[in-house]
Design an enzyme around this catalytic site. Structure first.
Site, short mmCIF file in Angstrom:
data_model
loop_
_atom_site.label_atom_id
_atom_site.label_comp_id
_atom_site.label_asym_id
_atom_site.label_seq_id
_atom_site.Cartn_x
_atom_site.Cartn_y
_atom_site.Cartn_z
N SER A 1 48.27 41.66 41.14
CA SER A 1 48.62 42.36 39.90
C SER A 1 50.01 42.98 39.93
CB SER A 1 47.64 43.51 39.63
OG SER A 1 46.35 43.05 39.51
N MET B 1 39.39 44.23 43.71
CA MET B 1 38.48 43.21 43.16
C MET B 1 38.94 41.80 43.52
SD MET B 1 38.27 44.92 39.37
CE MET B 1 38.14 46.72 39.17
N SER B 2 39.64 41.66 44.64
CA SER B 2 40.20 40.33 44.96
C SER B 2 40.30 40.15 46.47
CB SER B 2 41.60 40.21 44.33
OG SER B 2 42.51 41.08 44.97
N HIS C 1 40.14 36.20 39.38
CA HIS C 1 39.19 37.12 40.00
C HIS C 1 37.77 36.68 39.68
CE1 HIS C 1 42.93 39.28 39.27
NE2 HIS C 1 42.64 40.03 40.32
N TYR D 1 35.46 38.48 38.50
CA TYR D 1 34.96 39.07 37.24
C TYR D 1 35.38 38.27 36.01
CZ TYR D 1 39.65 41.18 37.10
OH TYR D 1 41.00 41.38 37.11
N GLU D 2 36.32 37.35 36.18
CA GLU D 2 36.73 36.55 35.03
C GLU D 2 35.67 35.51 34.67
OE1 GLU D 2 41.07 35.58 34.84
OE2 GLU D 2 41.08 36.57 36.79
N HIS E 1 49.31 38.62 35.27
CA HIS E 1 49.10 37.51 36.19
C HIS E 1 49.66 36.25 35.53
CE1 HIS E 1 46.16 39.38 39.04
NE2 HIS E 1 46.20 40.27 38.07
N ASN F 1 46.86 53.57 42.77
CA ASN F 1 46.22 54.80 42.28
C ASN F 1 45.27 55.29 43.36
OD1 ASN F 1 44.72 52.20 41.29
ND2 ASN F 1 43.14 53.76 41.46
N ALA G 1 46.78 44.74 44.30
CA ALA G 1 46.85 46.15 43.90
C ALA G 1 45.50 46.75 44.24
CB ALA G 1 47.11 46.24 42.41
N HIS H 1 44.24 50.13 33.75
CA HIS H 1 45.00 48.96 34.19
C HIS H 1 46.50 49.19 33.98
CE1 HIS H 1 45.72 44.86 35.34
NE2 HIS H 1 46.25 44.54 34.16
N1 HPA Z 1 39.56 50.11 42.02
C1 HPA Z 1 39.40 48.77 42.03
N2 HPA Z 1 40.40 47.92 41.91
C2 HPA Z 1 41.63 48.43 41.79
C3 HPA Z 1 41.87 49.81 41.76
C4 HPA Z 1 40.77 50.70 41.90
O1 HPA Z 1 40.90 51.94 41.89
N3 HPA Z 1 43.22 49.98 41.63
C5 HPA Z 1 43.76 48.73 41.57
N4 HPA Z 1 42.80 47.79 41.66
#
Ligand code: HPA
Length: 281
Positions: A31, A215-216, A87, A89-90, A62, A239, A117, A251
């Protein structure tokens, strides 16, 4: 079609575009981190749609290109980079999510650098920090190795004691130090998403030993291990995970932080690639 036939088809499509390519390093850019591929020397961009079997991404940030070019400070490493990834989730099957990583390796890459990320589960992490993965927790509901195994591609029961190559971790740490930052290592937990975690889930992840959440990355790392490639994982902490501060997650925040660290992230990758240039590699 068998996995072997699918891999052969995808590699043939790449070779048609870049017949003289002999890539040694595969790079998956997560990301907001895809711009590095634009810096590769003599780059050729192949949209994912042109490669049979490649899933296409639906997420903002992406780009969805495979980029072949030269990387490293002196541009001596042939790189095959994925600008964007898909991902779980897609909605794709997990085998499809991991397929591009397999293609990079089938195309000749012996090293796979996977970036993402991530949220910081360790409260001492700082947004903008880049962390070297030491290990992972696969908390996705399925393995990309589920199903019939082709022993010519990899073993049925691959060893996972050292997914993230110790030598590559040292190289990444040295590259960071040369650029003035002390790089830390951490354990990455992969969750299915796409909702961010609840504060209770983040506490659970910490108890399980996670430093980072995303998530990857883990499906790709698993298939790379399966195929005998060496893996380096890098997380950009965009974050702190939910509940660690009172701030809500978005996001937008994730992509903004990734954009803020883009230059230092690109310098780090270039320095790592330079250290992977032959004959040192
Ligand atoms: N959680 C899950 N996936 C993420 C996060 C998060 O806080 N930040 C960036 N991708």
């Amino acid at each position: 079609m068998t996995l072997r036939e699918e891999l052969d088809g995808a590699v043939a499509a790449i070779r048609r575009r870049v017949p003289n390519a002999r890539p040694t390093v595969g790079l998956i850019l997560g990301s907001g981190l895809g711009s590095f591929a634009d810096k590769l020397g003599g780059a050729t961009k192949i949209p994912f749609e042109e490669i049979p079997g490649f899933p296409t991404s639906t997420i903002v940030g992406h780009a969805g290109n495979l980029v072949y070019g030269q990387g490293g400070d002196s541009a001596t490493v042939q790189v095959l980079a994925m600008q964007g990834r898909v991902h779980y989730y897609e909605g794709h099957d997990i085998q499809r999510v991991a397929f591009p990583a397999r293609v990079l390796i089938a195309a000749g890459c012996k090293i796979l650098i996977v970036t993402n990320a991530a949220g910081g589960v360790d409260a001492t992490l700082t947004p903008g920090e880049i962390v070297i993965l030491r290990d992972h927790l696969n908390l996705l509901p399925v393995s990309p190795l589920r199903g019939v195994n082709d022993e010519s591609i990899g073993p049925r029961f691959p060893d996972m004691s050292e997914v993230y190559d110790p030598k590559l971790r040292v190289i990444a740490g040295q590259a960071g130090a040369e650029l003035g930052s002390k790089m830390r290592e951490g354990v990455y937990a992969a969750l299915p998403g796409p909702a961010y975690e609840t504060p209770a889930e983040v506490k659970m992840l910490r108890l399980l030993g996670a430093d980072l959440v995303g998530m990857s990355t883990v499906p790709e790392a698993i298939v790379a291990m399966h195929m005998g490639a060496r893996v380096l994982g890098l997380s950009c902490v965009t974050n702190l995970a939910a509940g660690i501060t009172s701030q809500k997650l978005s996001h937008t925040e994730v992509t903004e932080t990734a954009a803020r660290v883009r230059d230092s992230f690109e310098r780090l990758l270039a320095r790592i690639l330079a250290k992977l240039a032959p004959p040192e590699a």
